[in-house]
Design a protein around this motif. Structure first.
Motif, PDB file in Angstrom:
ATOM      1  N   GLY A 144     -13.027   4.602  13.303  1.00  0.00           N
ATOM      2  CA  GLY A 144     -11.702   4.225  13.758  1.00  0.00           C
ATOM      3  C   GLY A 144     -11.144   2.941  13.178  1.00  0.00           C
ATOM      4  O   GLY A 144     -10.106   2.454  13.644  1.00  0.00           O
ATOM      5  N   LYS A 145     -11.770   2.388  12.158  1.00  0.00           N
ATOM      6  CA  LYS A 145     -11.266   1.162  11.537  1.00  0.00           C
ATOM      7  C   LYS A 145     -10.335   1.523  10.381  1.00  0.00           C
ATOM      8  O   LYS A 145     -10.732   2.211   9.447  1.00  0.00           O
ATOM      9  N   GLY A 146      -9.093   1.069  10.451  1.00  0.00           N
ATOM     10  CA  GLY A 146      -8.131   1.363   9.403  1.00  0.00           C
ATOM     11  C   GLY A 146      -8.565   0.783   8.072  1.00  0.00           C
ATOM     12  O   GLY A 146      -9.050  -0.360   8.005  1.00  0.00           O
ATOM     13  N   ILE A 147      -8.391   1.530   7.010  1.00  0.00           N
ATOM     14  CA  ILE A 147      -8.866   1.091   5.693  1.00  0.00           C
ATOM     15  C   ILE A 147      -8.143  -0.182   5.253  1.00  0.00           C
ATOM     16  O   ILE A 147      -8.710  -1.020   4.539  1.00  0.00           O
ATOM     17  N   LEU A 148      -6.906  -0.362   5.696  1.00  0.00           N
ATOM     18  CA  LEU A 148      -6.148  -1.547   5.300  1.00  0.00           C
ATOM     19  C   LEU A 148      -6.460  -2.758   6.166  1.00  0.00           C
ATOM     20  O   LEU A 148      -5.911  -3.847   5.924  1.00  0.00           O
ATOM     21  N   THR A 149      -7.311  -2.594   7.174  1.00  0.00           N
ATOM     22  CA  THR A 149      -7.727  -3.744   7.987  1.00  0.00           C
ATOM     23  C   THR A 149      -8.945  -4.439   7.401  1.00  0.00           C
ATOM     24  O   THR A 149      -9.324  -5.516   7.867  1.00  0.00           O
ATOM     25  N   PHE A 150      -9.566  -3.836   6.389  1.00  0.00           N
ATOM     26  CA  PHE A 150     -10.650  -4.508   5.681  1.00  0.00           C
ATOM     27  C   PHE A 150     -10.071  -5.635   4.829  1.00  0.00           C
ATOM     28  O   PHE A 150      -8.938  -5.562   4.348  1.00  0.00           O
ATOM     29  N   GLU A 151     -10.849  -6.669   4.638  1.00  0.00           N
ATOM     30  CA  GLU A 151     -10.422  -7.741   3.739  1.00  0.00           C
ATOM     31  C   GLU A 151     -10.258  -7.169   2.326  1.00  0.00           C
ATOM     32  O   GLU A 151     -11.125  -6.445   1.827  1.00  0.00           O
ATOM     33  N   ASN A 152      -9.121  -7.485   1.708  1.00  0.00           N
ATOM     34  CA  ASN A 152      -8.893  -7.011   0.346  1.00  0.00           C
ATOM     35  C   ASN A 152      -9.859  -7.706  -0.613  1.00  0.00           C
ATOM     36  O   ASN A 152     -10.267  -8.852  -0.399  1.00  0.00           O
ATOM     37  N   ASN A 153     -10.215  -6.996  -1.686  1.00  0.00           N
ATOM     38  CA  ASN A 153     -11.162  -7.511  -2.684  1.00  0.00           C
ATOM     39  C   ASN A 153     -12.470  -7.931  -2.022  1.00  0.00           C
ATOM     40  O   ASN A 153     -12.955  -9.052  -2.207  1.00  0.00           O
ATOM     41  N   SER A 154     -13.039  -7.024  -1.235  1.00  0.00           N
ATOM     42  CA  SER A 154     -14.280  -7.332  -0.531  1.00  0.00           C
ATOM     43  C   SER A 154     -15.302  -6.226  -0.737  1.00  0.00           C
ATOM     44  O   SER A 154     -14.953  -5.067  -0.989  1.00  0.00           O
ATOM     45  N   THR A 155     -16.566  -6.585  -0.609  1.00  0.00           N
ATOM     46  CA  THR A 155     -17.620  -5.577  -0.698  1.00  0.00           C
ATOM     47  C   THR A 155     -17.620  -4.692   0.539  1.00  0.00           C
ATOM     48  O   THR A 155     -18.043  -3.528   0.474  1.00  0.00           O
ATOM     49  N   ALA A 156     -17.171  -5.227   1.684  1.00  0.00           N
ATOM     50  CA  ALA A 156     -17.086  -4.390   2.886  1.00  0.00           C
ATOM     51  C   ALA A 156     -16.132  -3.229   2.651  1.00  0.00           C
ATOM     52  O   ALA A 156     -16.419  -2.079   3.036  1.00  0.00           O
ATOM     53  N   LEU A 157     -15.004  -3.504   2.016  1.00  0.00           N
ATOM     54  CA  LEU A 157     -14.068  -2.430   1.678  1.00  0.00           C
ATOM     55  C   LEU A 157     -14.673  -1.502   0.637  1.00  0.00           C
ATOM     56  O   LEU A 157     -14.547  -0.269   0.738  1.00  0.00           O
ATOM     57  N   PRO A 200       0.819  -1.219   0.000  1.00  0.00           N
ATOM     58  CA  PRO A 200       0.000   0.000   0.000  1.00  0.00           C
ATOM     59  C   PRO A 200       0.847   1.261   0.000  1.00  0.00           C
ATOM     60  O   PRO A 200       2.033   1.253   0.355  1.00  0.00           O
ATOM     61  N   ALA A 201       0.233   2.349  -0.396  1.00  0.00           N
ATOM     62  CA  ALA A 201       0.889   3.663  -0.383  1.00  0.00           C
ATOM     63  C   ALA A 201       0.913   4.201   1.043  1.00  0.00           C
ATOM     64  O   ALA A 201       0.082   3.838   1.890  1.00  0.00           O
ATOM     65  N   VAL A 202       1.852   5.113   1.301  1.00  0.00           N
ATOM     66  CA  VAL A 202       1.940   5.704   2.637  1.00  0.00           C
ATOM     67  C   VAL A 202       0.650   6.452   2.978  1.00  0.00           C
ATOM     68  O   VAL A 202       0.215   6.461   4.138  1.00  0.00           O
ATOM     69  N   TYR A 203       0.016   7.065   2.002  1.00  0.00           N
ATOM     70  CA  TYR A 203      -1.270   7.741   2.214  1.00  0.00           C
ATOM     71  C   TYR A 203      -2.289   6.754   2.797  1.00  0.00           C
ATOM     72  O   TYR A 203      -3.028   7.074   3.736  1.00  0.00           O
ATOM     73  N   ASP A 204      -2.317   5.522   2.243  1.00  0.00           N
ATOM     74  CA  ASP A 204      -3.287   4.518   2.694  1.00  0.00           C
ATOM     75  C   ASP A 204      -3.131   4.196   4.173  1.00  0.00           C
ATOM     76  O   ASP A 204      -4.110   3.885   4.862  1.00  0.00           O
ATOM     77  N   ARG A 205      -1.890   4.251   4.658  1.00  0.00           N
ATOM     78  CA  ARG A 205      -1.616   3.870   6.043  1.00  0.00           C
ATOM     79  C   ARG A 205      -2.348   4.758   7.052  1.00  0.00           C
ATOM     80  O   ARG A 205      -2.550   4.343   8.202  1.00  0.00           O
ATOM     81  N   PHE A 206      -2.745   5.942   6.649  1.00  0.00           N
ATOM     82  CA  PHE A 206      -3.360   6.892   7.584  1.00  0.00           C
ATOM     83  C   PHE A 206      -4.885   6.979   7.450  1.00  0.00           C
ATOM     84  O   PHE A 206      -5.516   7.697   8.211  1.00  0.00           O
ATOM     85  N   VAL A 207      -5.458   6.266   6.493  1.00  0.00           N
ATOM     86  CA  VAL A 207      -6.898   6.392   6.247  1.00  0.00           C
ATOM     87  C   VAL A 207      -7.681   5.437   7.138  1.00  0.00           C
ATOM     88  O   VAL A 207      -7.367   4.243   7.241  1.00  0.00           O
TER      89      VAL A 207
END
Length: 408
Positions: free
Chosen positions: A242-255, A230-237
């Motif tokens: 309060g759920k980090g965007i990168l903690t969502f399952e990749n390739n998921s509808t939840a994301l 991921p990009a450094v920008y992604d690390r802060f989203v």
């Protein structure tokens, strides 16, 4: 309101003020009791100088401006140069940033001119990850920032960024005066915004529209995904919960739902400080727009002042000649070294290092007024500054030593 005149400057708050006459302005000396104390915290003595940014206009060759080019109008070049100069005063780095700047005809698929897009810009593609000096492991940094963090030119002689501006449009305001007709778009503002993307306002996340013509994730409508690195920008989203965007399952509808849920923030310490303790809201509308969603500040939240610059839509008739403190806070969280320039020092006699601090002041008035945000202070050492200035936001100009004359 625009005022053109010569005057005696004494604790003067100026707004939309154009200093372009041949007569100089004068600044009286500030009483000693009002002088700001030198602030040398943060090791200003060892700090780098202002960021060097070099623009290459319409370069040709492999990987350069490989688009349909039109010769740059001279005034348009000056507008982009002004935008680069503003960024130069705000960033502090040891490695030059080279930007390919293309004045090109934007075309639709049928070959007709595309008049809707103003410009686009981004850092050079490539995996700039786990290099010596990288603060975060397994994180892709935009090339201009990676070079600063690694204190080396990771890409050799290649440029760090490319920006393309739509030469098909006839509604550009190319003057640097900040006085923009209602039906024109300010090129300084647009260039300032676009360079901001190349510096860090870019991420790896996307949303899949299910269209076979371009598969964003796995060709499933509504799925969200992110790059393996991921990009450094992604690390802060994060989401507003309060759920980090990168903690969502990749390739998921939840994301995917999170990306279009209008509930994303940038959770960075410096960004929050700049935004009164609140994590800045990001642009995450219910309809995904490639190149617009996710990588901008939320327009409904940031409607006033300089912080509007990094929202997705630029209005005609508007000049914004500073990135805003929120965007600068976000860039600082990502790794850029940015001084607190709520006040900047200027000394025409300084021929050495410059960073806007009291020990290493800028040596031109233009640098001083470019660096401070709305409501900031520009503190001048005595001298003559043979420059014509346009000031397009409120700030205070003060002398801290003798008489200051500005003008030609």
């Amino acid at each position: 309101m625009l005022v053109r005149r010569s005057f005696l400057l004494l604790y003067c708050l100026v707004a939309l003020l154009a200093l372009a006459s041949g007569s100089p302005i004068f600044a009286q000396r500030t009483p000693s009791s009002a002088l700001p104390l030198p602030d040398v915290t943060g090791s200003e003595i060892a700090a780098p100088t202002v960021q060097i940014i070099r623009l290459d206009f319409n370069p040709t060759g492999s990987g350069r401006c490989e688009v349909t080019l039109t010769p740059w109008p001279e005034q348009a070049k000056q507008a982009v140069e002004r935008a680069a100069a503003i960024w130069s005063t705000l960033l502090n780095g040891s490695q030059p940033i080279v930007i390919d700047v293309c004045w090109s005809t934007f075309l639709n698929q049928d070959g007709t001119p595309n008049l809707g897009l103003l410009a686009n810009c981004g850092s050079r593609t490539g995996a700039f990850v786990n290099f010596p000096g990288a603060p975060l492991a397994d994180t892709d940094y935009p090339l201009p920032l990676a070079n600063q963090l690694g204190n080396t030119d990771l890409n050799g002689s290649d440029p760090e960024m490319q920006c393309r501006f739509n030469a098909s449009r006839t509604d550009w305001h190319t003057s640097v005066d900040g006085i923009v007709p209602a039906d024109q778009f300010d090129l300084v503002t647009v260039a300032l915004h676009e360079i901001g993307h190349g510096l860090g306002f870019e991420g790896s996340l996307t949303w899949d529209d299910g269209d076979d013509s371009e598969i964003e994730c796995n060709n499933t409508l509504g799925v969200g995904c992110y790059a393996q690195i991921p990009a450094v920008y992604d690390r802060f989203v994060q989401t507003t919960r309060g759920k980090g965007i990168l903690t969502f399952e990749n390739n998921s509808t939840a994301l995917g739902d999170a990306l279009i849920g209008d509930a994303l923030v940038f959770e960075g310490v410096n960004a929050k400080v700049a935004n009164n303790g609140i994590a800045p809201r990001l642009h995450a509308p219910t309809s995904w727009r490639m190149g617009s969603s996710y990588v901008h500040l939320r327009e409904d939240t940031f409607q006033e002042g300089d912080n509007r610059l990094m929202t997705p839509n630029t209005e005609s008739g508007i000049a914004i000649h500073h990135p805003g403190v929120v965007a600068l806070g976000m860039l600082k969280d990502m790794g850029w070294e940015i001084y607190d320039l709520s006040r900047a020092y200027v000394d025409a006699g300084n021929s050495g290092m410059e960073n806007g601090g009291v020990l290493h002041p800028f040596n031109t008035a233009l640098e001083g007024i470019s660096a401070v945000p709305a409501g900031g202070r520009v503190l001048f050492f005595a001298g003559d500054y043979h420059e014509n200035l346009t000031i397009s936001r409120p700030m205070r100009l003060e002398s801290i030593q003798g008489i200051v004359r500005i003008g030609r």
